[in-house]
Design a protein around this motif. Structure first.
Motif, PDB file in Angstrom:
ATOM      1  N   TRP A 245       8.514  -9.582 -11.457  1.00  0.00           N
ATOM      2  CA  TRP A 245       7.391  -8.644 -11.448  1.00  0.00           C
ATOM      3  C   TRP A 245       7.420  -7.841 -12.740  1.00  0.00           C
ATOM      4  CZ3 TRP A 245       3.129  -7.464  -8.626  1.00  0.00           C
ATOM      5  CH2 TRP A 245       2.543  -6.197  -8.809  1.00  0.00           C
ATOM      6  N   VAL A 246       6.275  -7.743 -13.392  1.00  0.00           N
ATOM      7  CA  VAL A 246       6.181  -6.998 -14.645  1.00  0.00           C
ATOM      8  C   VAL A 246       5.162  -5.868 -14.467  1.00  0.00           C
ATOM      9  CG1 VAL A 246       5.444  -7.099 -17.055  1.00  0.00           C
ATOM     10  CG2 VAL A 246       6.824  -8.963 -16.094  1.00  0.00           C
TER      11      VAL A 246
ATOM     12  N   PRO B  90       5.315   1.994  -8.267  1.00  0.00           N
ATOM     13  CA  PRO B  90       6.618   2.372  -8.829  1.00  0.00           C
ATOM     14  C   PRO B  90       7.736   1.528  -8.242  1.00  0.00           C
ATOM     15  CG  PRO B  90       5.847   3.997  -7.240  1.00  0.00           C
ATOM     16  CD  PRO B  90       4.711   3.050  -7.448  1.00  0.00           C
ATOM     17  N   GLY B  91       8.746   1.305  -9.007  1.00  0.00           N
ATOM     18  CA  GLY B  91       9.888   0.525  -8.554  1.00  0.00           C
ATOM     19  C   GLY B  91      11.048   0.705  -9.504  1.00  0.00           C
ATOM     20  N   PRO B  92      12.188   0.148  -9.160  1.00  0.00           N
ATOM     21  CA  PRO B  92      13.362   0.289 -10.030  1.00  0.00           C
ATOM     22  C   PRO B  92      13.139  -0.430 -11.355  1.00  0.00           C
ATOM     23  CG  PRO B  92      13.772  -1.307  -8.276  1.00  0.00           C
ATOM     24  CD  PRO B  92      12.470  -0.653  -7.949  1.00  0.00           C
TER      25      PRO B  92
ATOM     26  N   VAL C 206      15.600  -6.883 -17.478  1.00  0.00           N
ATOM     27  CA  VAL C 206      14.972  -7.974 -18.234  1.00  0.00           C
ATOM     28  C   VAL C 206      13.732  -7.460 -18.958  1.00  0.00           C
ATOM     29  CG1 VAL C 206      13.803 -10.194 -18.050  1.00  0.00           C
ATOM     30  CG2 VAL C 206      15.860  -9.768 -16.704  1.00  0.00           C
ATOM     31  N   VAL C 207      12.926  -6.673 -18.257  1.00  0.00           N
ATOM     32  CA  VAL C 207      11.730  -6.093 -18.876  1.00  0.00           C
ATOM     33  C   VAL C 207      12.142  -5.145 -19.992  1.00  0.00           C
ATOM     34  CG1 VAL C 207       9.705  -4.632 -18.478  1.00  0.00           C
ATOM     35  CG2 VAL C 207      10.361  -6.353 -16.771  1.00  0.00           C
ATOM     36  N   ASP C 208      13.148  -4.333 -19.737  1.00  0.00           N
ATOM     37  CA  ASP C 208      13.613  -3.397 -20.761  1.00  0.00           C
ATOM     38  C   ASP C 208      14.106  -4.130 -22.001  1.00  0.00           C
ATOM     39  OD1 ASP C 208      13.024  -1.257 -19.134  1.00  0.00           O
ATOM     40  OD2 ASP C 208      15.052  -1.086 -18.325  1.00  0.00           O
ATOM     41  N   ASP C 209      14.819  -5.241 -21.801  1.00  0.00           N
ATOM     42  CA  ASP C 209      15.310  -6.018 -22.942  1.00  0.00           C
ATOM     43  C   ASP C 209      14.150  -6.550 -23.772  1.00  0.00           C
ATOM     44  OD1 ASP C 209      17.907  -5.576 -22.202  1.00  0.00           O
ATOM     45  OD2 ASP C 209      18.203  -7.541 -21.259  1.00  0.00           O
TER      46      ASP C 209
ATOM     47  N   VAL D 218       0.842  -1.202   0.000  1.00  0.00           N
ATOM     48  CA  VAL D 218       0.000   0.000   0.000  1.00  0.00           C
ATOM     49  C   VAL D 218       0.874   1.247   0.000  1.00  0.00           C
ATOM     50  CG1 VAL D 218      -1.693   1.315   1.320  1.00  0.00           C
ATOM     51  CG2 VAL D 218      -1.922  -1.165   1.140  1.00  0.00           C
ATOM     52  N   GLU D 219       1.901   1.252   0.814  1.00  0.00           N
ATOM     53  CA  GLU D 219       2.774   2.420   0.930  1.00  0.00           C
ATOM     54  C   GLU D 219       3.581   2.645  -0.348  1.00  0.00           C
ATOM     55  OE1 GLU D 219       4.775   1.187   4.419  1.00  0.00           O
ATOM     56  OE2 GLU D 219       3.198   1.912   5.788  1.00  0.00           O
ATOM     57  N   ARG D 220       3.934   1.564  -1.042  1.00  0.00           N
ATOM     58  CA  ARG D 220       4.620   1.720  -2.336  1.00  0.00           C
ATOM     59  C   ARG D 220       3.731   2.421  -3.348  1.00  0.00           C
ATOM     60  NH1 ARG D 220       5.883  -3.706  -4.591  1.00  0.00           N
ATOM     61  NH2 ARG D 220       6.635  -2.473  -6.367  1.00  0.00           N
ATOM     62  N   CYS D 221       2.436   2.345  -3.143  1.00  0.00           N
ATOM     63  CA  CYS D 221       1.483   3.018  -4.037  1.00  0.00           C
ATOM     64  C   CYS D 221       1.281   4.476  -3.648  1.00  0.00           C
ATOM     65  CB  CYS D 221       0.142   2.291  -4.022  1.00  0.00           C
ATOM     66  SG  CYS D 221       0.193   0.597  -4.638  1.00  0.00           S
TER      67      CYS D 221
END
Length: 402
Positions: free
Chosen positions: A283-284, A215-217, A221-224, A43-46
Motif C-alpha cells: 500500500w502506498v 492513516p497507518g504505520p 520501503v516507501v521511506d527508502d 471507513v473507520e480508519r478514515c
C-alpha cells in the motif's frame, strides 16, 4: 445536521468523499457512512463512523459474489463489478436503509457516483440527496484505445435502473435525471470537461478533489524510495486492477535499467525478482508520494489521475477497464501525460514513454496548469453551507459551470 454518506466498498470511491465528510464533521455535523460490512474497517480508519449495511462484498474481491471471475482479465472483472452495481448492490442498500435512514433521522444523503442505493432510499424517504462525482462522462472516442476499455458511463446502470424503480414503487426516471436531481458535486476541473457543459446537470457545483489516504504505520520501503536521490516513479494500478501482473511486470522490466527510483504499489500480490532500482510495497499513501514523484504510471483511475494533476505531476496511463480509458484520454489530450492502451504495454513502450515524460518539460508544465485549475476550485469546506441549504430547504440547489 445528520448526513448519511453511501459508497460502494472500494477505495477509489470512498477516499474522494472523505475530505467532504471531515469538513462536515469539523462544522459540527454528524456523519455516518453506509457501506458493505467488510468495508467498514476502512471507513473507520478514515476517522468516520461506519454503518454496515447492504450486500457484503468488496470491489477488489468481486470473486466473493462471482467466483467465475477469478483469474480473468480486467474487462471481465469490470463487467462482474458492473453487474453487482446494476441491481443487487443498490437494491440491497435500499432495503437495508429503509429503517436506519429515518430511524437515525438523516436530513441529507451524499452518495458517490457508483452507489445508487442511497439516492433511491432517500427518494423513498423524502430526504434530499447529493451525488459526488469524480469521473468524466464517456464518449465514443474512448474506443480509440481499444475495445477492452470502451465505456458507456450509463450502460452498467441504465438497463436495470427502471426495473429497480418499479420494484421500489418509484415513478419512472432516467438514472441521470434522478441522481442529479438535487445537487451534483463535481470534482472534475472545467479544463477536463473541454468546455462541453451540455451534459452537466443544472444543479452541478464544482468541488476541489483532495487526495486522501487512511492513516497507518510508516512503511520503511516507501521511506527508502522517498529518500532515494534519483527521480521517483510511482507505479500503481489501484486497488482493483492491480492483479494485472503482466502489466506491472512490463513496467518494472521497462524501467529496470533506468537511473530512477521505482516504487510499486502491489496491492499485496507477490512481485519477485525485483531490479535493484525497484521498491515494492502493498500500500502506498498517494497523498504523500505523488507530490514527490517525477512521473506516475497508473491505471487511469479518476481519483489517481486527479491527484497527479493537482500535484502537477505528469503521468503514463495504462487503462485496464471501466472509466479509466476516458480519463486517460483526457489527461493525454491536455498534454499532461501519455497513454498506452491494452496490447501495447511492453517493457520497451513503457521505457520510451517514461523517458519522454521525464525529458519533455511541457508535460509537467501542462500538468501544473491543470493543477492550478484544481487549486482554484472550491475546497470541500466551502460546500458545507450548500449542503446545509439543501438539507434545510429540500430543494434543488442552482449550480454553476465554472
Amino acid at each position: 445536521m445528520r448526513v448519511l454518506f453511501t459508497t460502494i466498498p472500494g477505495h477509489g470511491h470512498l477516499l474522494p468523499m472523505v475530505p467532504l465528510a471531515h469538513a462536515l464533521v469539523a462544522a459540527g455535523h454528524e456523519v455516518r457512512v453506509a457501506t458493505s460490512p467488510s468495508f467498514c474497517p476502512t471507513v473507520e480508519r478514515c476517522g468516520l463512523v461506519a454503518l454496515p449495511l447492504g450486500l457484503d462484498w468488496l470491489e477488489g474481491e468481486v470473486e466473493r459474489l462471482a467466483p467465475a471471475v477469478a483469474g480473468l482479465a480486467p474487462p471481465a472483472r469490470s463487467a462482474a463489478i458492473h453487474a453487482v452495481l446494476s441491481a443487487a448492490s443498490p437494491l440491497s442498500m435500499v432495503q437495508a436503509l429503509d429503517g436506519p435512514l429515518m430511524g437515525w433521522g438523516a436530513e441529507l444523503v451524499v452518495a458517490e457516483t457508483a452507489e445508487l442505493g442511497g439516492p433511491l432510499a432517500a427518494e423513498r424517504a423524502g430526504v434530499p440527496y447529493a451525488q459526488l462525482s469524480v469521473s468524466v462522462p464517456s464518449t465514443p472516442s474512448a474506443a480509440g484505445i481499444g475495445p477492452s476499455v470502451r465505456v458507456d458511463a450509463r450502460g452498467p446502470t441504465a438497463v436495470p435502473y427502471h426495473l429497480l424503480r418499479q420494484r421500489l414503487q418509484l415513478p419512472p426516471a432516467p438514472v441521470e435525471a434522478a441522481t442529479r436531481r438535487f445537487l451534483t458535486l463535481d470534482q472534475m476541473p472545467a479544463s477536463l470537461h473541454f468546455g462541453a457543459t451540455s451534459w452537466l446537470a443544472p444543479t452541478r457545483r464544482p468541488i476541489r478533489p483532495v487526495a486522501y489516504a487512511p492513516p497507518g504505520p510508516a512503511d520503511p520501503v516507501v521511506d527508502d524510495a522517498l529518500d532515494d536521490d534519483r527521480p521517483l516513479v510511482l507505479v500503481t494500478l489501484g486497488t482493483v486492477f492491480h492483479r494485472a501482473a503482466d502489466v506491472i511486470r512490463a513496467v518494472v522490466d521497462g524501467l529496470a535499467a533506468e537511473d530512477l527510483a521505482v516504487l510499486v504499489a502491489t496491492g499485496g500480490l507477490p512481485l519477485d525478482d525485483l531490479p535493484p532500482n525497484t521498491h515494492a510495497a502493498p500500500w502506498v499513501p498517494n497523498d504523500r508520494v505523488i507530490p514527490r514523484a517525477a512521473v506516475v504510471v497508473h491505471h487511469g483511475g479518476p481519483a489517481t489521475a486527479l491527484a497527479c494533476l493537482a500535484a502537477g505531476v505528469p503521468a503514463l496511463a495504462l487503462p485496464q477497464a471501466a472509466d479509466q480509458g476516458v480519463m486517460a484520454i483526457r489527461v493525454r489530450n491536455v498534454g499532461a501525460g501519455r497513454l498506452l492502451g491494452p496490447g501495447v504495454v511492453t517493457p520497451r513502450t513503457v521505457q520510451t514513454a517514461v523517458r519522454v515524460l521525464l525529458a519533455d518539460r511541457l508535460y509537467r508544465a501542462n500538468a501544473a496548469r491543470i493543477g492550478e485549475d484544481i487549486a482554484a476550485m472550491p475546497e470541500p469546506a466551502a460546500l458545507v453551507p450548500v449542503l446545509e441549504q439543501l438539507a434545510r430547504d429540500g430543494e434543488p440547489v442552482a449550480g454553476v459551470f465554472t
